[in-house]
Design a protein around this motif. Structure first.
Motif, PDB file in Angstrom:
ATOM      1  N   THR A   1      49.145  86.701 -21.273  1.00  0.00           N
ATOM      2  CA  THR A   1      50.082  87.818 -21.193  1.00  0.00           C
ATOM      3  C   THR A   1      51.372  87.444 -21.915  1.00  0.00           C
ATOM      4  O   THR A   1      51.975  86.410 -21.633  1.00  0.00           O
ATOM      5  N   ILE A   2      51.794  88.320 -22.844  1.00  0.00           N
ATOM      6  CA  ILE A   2      53.008  88.062 -23.608  1.00  0.00           C
ATOM      7  C   ILE A   2      54.075  89.129 -23.347  1.00  0.00           C
ATOM      8  O   ILE A   2      55.217  89.000 -23.809  1.00  0.00           O
ATOM      9  N   GLY A   3      53.744  90.259 -22.621  1.00  0.00           N
ATOM     10  CA  GLY A   3      54.726  91.310 -22.331  1.00  0.00           C
ATOM     11  C   GLY A   3      54.101  92.396 -21.499  1.00  0.00           C
ATOM     12  O   GLY A   3      52.975  92.265 -20.992  1.00  0.00           O
ATOM     13  N   ARG A   4      54.827  93.600 -21.465  1.00  0.00           N
ATOM     14  CA  ARG A   4      54.379  94.727 -20.672  1.00  0.00           C
ATOM     15  C   ARG A   4      54.517  96.028 -21.486  1.00  0.00           C
ATOM     16  O   ARG A   4      55.396  96.160 -22.352  1.00  0.00           O
ATOM     17  N   VAL A   5      53.603  96.968 -21.205  1.00  0.00           N
ATOM     18  CA  VAL A   5      53.632  98.269 -21.876  1.00  0.00           C
ATOM     19  C   VAL A   5      54.900  98.998 -21.446  1.00  0.00           C
ATOM     20  O   VAL A   5      55.299  98.976 -20.270  1.00  0.00           O
ATOM     21  N   GLY A   6      55.552  99.679 -22.434  1.00  0.00           N
ATOM     22  CA  GLY A   6      56.772 100.433 -22.136  1.00  0.00           C
ATOM     23  C   GLY A   6      56.946 101.592 -23.077  1.00  0.00           C
ATOM     24  O   GLY A   6      56.008 102.012 -23.793  1.00  0.00           O
ATOM     25  N   ALA A   7      58.208 102.097 -23.137  1.00  0.00           N
ATOM     26  CA  ALA A   7      58.511 103.260 -23.964  1.00  0.00           C
ATOM     27  C   ALA A   7      59.855 103.073 -24.658  1.00  0.00           C
ATOM     28  O   ALA A   7      60.619 104.018 -24.817  1.00  0.00           O
TER      29      ALA A   7
ATOM     30  N   VAL B   1      50.401  93.154 -21.559  1.00  0.00           N
ATOM     31  CA  VAL B   1      50.098  93.056 -22.990  1.00  0.00           C
ATOM     32  C   VAL B   1      49.650  91.624 -23.241  1.00  0.00           C
ATOM     33  O   VAL B   1      50.367  90.684 -22.897  1.00  0.00           O
ATOM     34  N   LYS B   2      48.456  91.459 -23.882  1.00  0.00           N
ATOM     35  CA  LYS B   2      47.861  90.141 -24.030  1.00  0.00           C
ATOM     36  C   LYS B   2      47.818  89.709 -25.494  1.00  0.00           C
ATOM     37  O   LYS B   2      47.748  90.544 -26.411  1.00  0.00           O
ATOM     38  N   ALA B   3      47.770  88.403 -25.693  1.00  0.00           N
ATOM     39  CA  ALA B   3      47.604  87.838 -27.040  1.00  0.00           C
ATOM     40  C   ALA B   3      46.158  88.049 -27.465  1.00  0.00           C
ATOM     41  O   ALA B   3      45.225  87.675 -26.749  1.00  0.00           O
TER      42      ALA B   3
ATOM     43  N   GLN C   1      57.511  97.567 -26.008  1.00  0.00           N
ATOM     44  CA  GLN C   1      57.298  96.934 -24.708  1.00  0.00           C
ATOM     45  C   GLN C   1      58.514  97.226 -23.760  1.00  0.00           C
ATOM     46  O   GLN C   1      59.653  97.368 -24.199  1.00  0.00           O
ATOM     47  N   SER C   2      58.150  97.228 -22.529  1.00  0.00           N
ATOM     48  CA  SER C   2      59.224  97.377 -21.534  1.00  0.00           C
ATOM     49  C   SER C   2      59.881  96.036 -21.246  1.00  0.00           C
ATOM     50  O   SER C   2      61.049  95.978 -20.879  1.00  0.00           O
TER      51      SER C   2
END
Length: 346
Positions: free
Chosen positions: A306-312, A254-256, A290-291
């Protein structure tokens, strides 16, 4: 006119007896040149009345012939003397003062009018001096020439008017054609100018979007849009979707989207792990579900970082990035329109 000359004596047979004498004898009168010579004087008027009337009628006929412009001529006629009683003659106007009559009096040989009248036929009546100088002697021919000349002048005037009208029509047609061409040229110039302005506007917008695109970035990759802003459904507590969902595999970076400062980063109920990035103009970008998170509150980030990661995490049915855009006053807007306005293709 009356005359003071003594009248000749009558024959001796006229002196016999008196007018009242029944015994008076009458002798046969044999007229001679001397006896029939016009006798002038007040005392012999009675014997001249018949001759005077005849001469007067003849004179009036001559005047009428001249006034009517007839074809007769008086050149062969000898002068006629008219004898009237003095009582009548004294009241008559001078014959030479009458228009057209004095020229036919034969008593004054020094008058220019008599010379012209004596030498010119009556058919020249009505001919002008200019026509006479040109040799015209017939009144009918002169009238015919005048009519023809007048017709030619009228035809010339009509031709001139027609030519002037044609020239004016040609001028007006040329002016109309010139105006039409000018209008067409102006319309073409205006269309070219408008097209150039539109092309320049599009170019400027493209350049602006290109610059924005260089300073903005799509928040993730390997995605597809699963839900849009404002979409209705029972899955959302407000009754409609408040953001834009990018469905992507868990762990996708996940990007700014733009340079800014991390306002908060942590778990937020149904949003799961959420990062709030505040841009320099006060706009807030929410990254939800985010995950994991790679930044902390107060941290400064740049475009594409990058500020995080895709999640559920949170209230979800599958792995995706839920992105929301809020203005400086807290109003939520359509993320897709906002990203496209920054020159990005979604």
């Amino acid at each position: 006119m009356a005359s003071n000359q003594p009248a000749p004596e009558a024959p001796s047979s006229f002196r016999t007896g008196s007018f009242g004498d029944e015994d008076r004898t009458w002798e046969e009168w044999n007229p001679t040149e001397e006896s029939i010579r016009p006798v002038r004087g007040r005392h012999r008027v009675a014997k001249q009345r018949g001759l005077a009337r005849s001469s007067t009628v003849l004179g009036v006929g001559v005047i009428a012939a001249v006034g009517a412009g007839g074809m007769a001529t008086a050149q062969s006629k000898p002068p006629v003397s008219i004898s009237l009683p003095d009582s009548i003659a004294d009241n008559l106007p001078d014959a030479k003062s009458l228009p057209g009559v004095g020229a036919f009096m034969s008593g004054d040989s020094g008058s220019d009018h008599e010379t012209v009248a004596a030498s010119s036929p009556l058919t020249t009546a009505g001919i002008t001096a200019a026509e006479a100088q040109q040799g015209t002697t017939d009144a009918g021919e002169a009238l015919r020439a005048r009519i023809l000349q007048q017709a030619e002048q009228q035809q010339a005037g009509a031709d001139a008017e027609a030519k002037a009208a044609e020239e004016q029509a040609a001028i007006e047609a040329a002016a109309a054609q010139a105006a039409k061409q000018q209008s067409k040229a102006e319309a073409e110039a205006a269309a070219k100018k408008k097209a150039a302005e539109e092309a320049a506007k599009k170019k400027a917008e493209a350049e602006r979007l290109a610059k924005l695109a260089a300073s903005y970035a799509v928040p993730t990759s390997s995605y597809y849009i699963s839900s849009t802003f404002g979409q209705a459904g029972s899955m959302w507590s407000s009754g409609h979707h408040t953001g834009l969902d990018f469905a992507a595999p868990t762990g996708t970076p996940v990007k700014a989207v733009h340079s800014g400062t991390v306002k908060s980063a942590g778990y937020s109920g149904s949003y799961g792990y959420r990062t709030v990035l505040e841009l320099d103009d006060g706009t807030e970008v929410w990254y939800c579900h985010q995950s994991s998170m790679d930044v902390t509150a107060g941290q400064r980030v740049t475009t594409g970082e990058t500020i995080g990661r895709v999640g559920a995490t949170g209230n979800v049915t599958g792995a995706h990035l839920h992105l929301e855009i809020h203005t400086a006053d807290g109003t939520g807007i359509d993320p897709m329109s906002w990203l496209r306005g920054k020159g990005l293709t979604i």
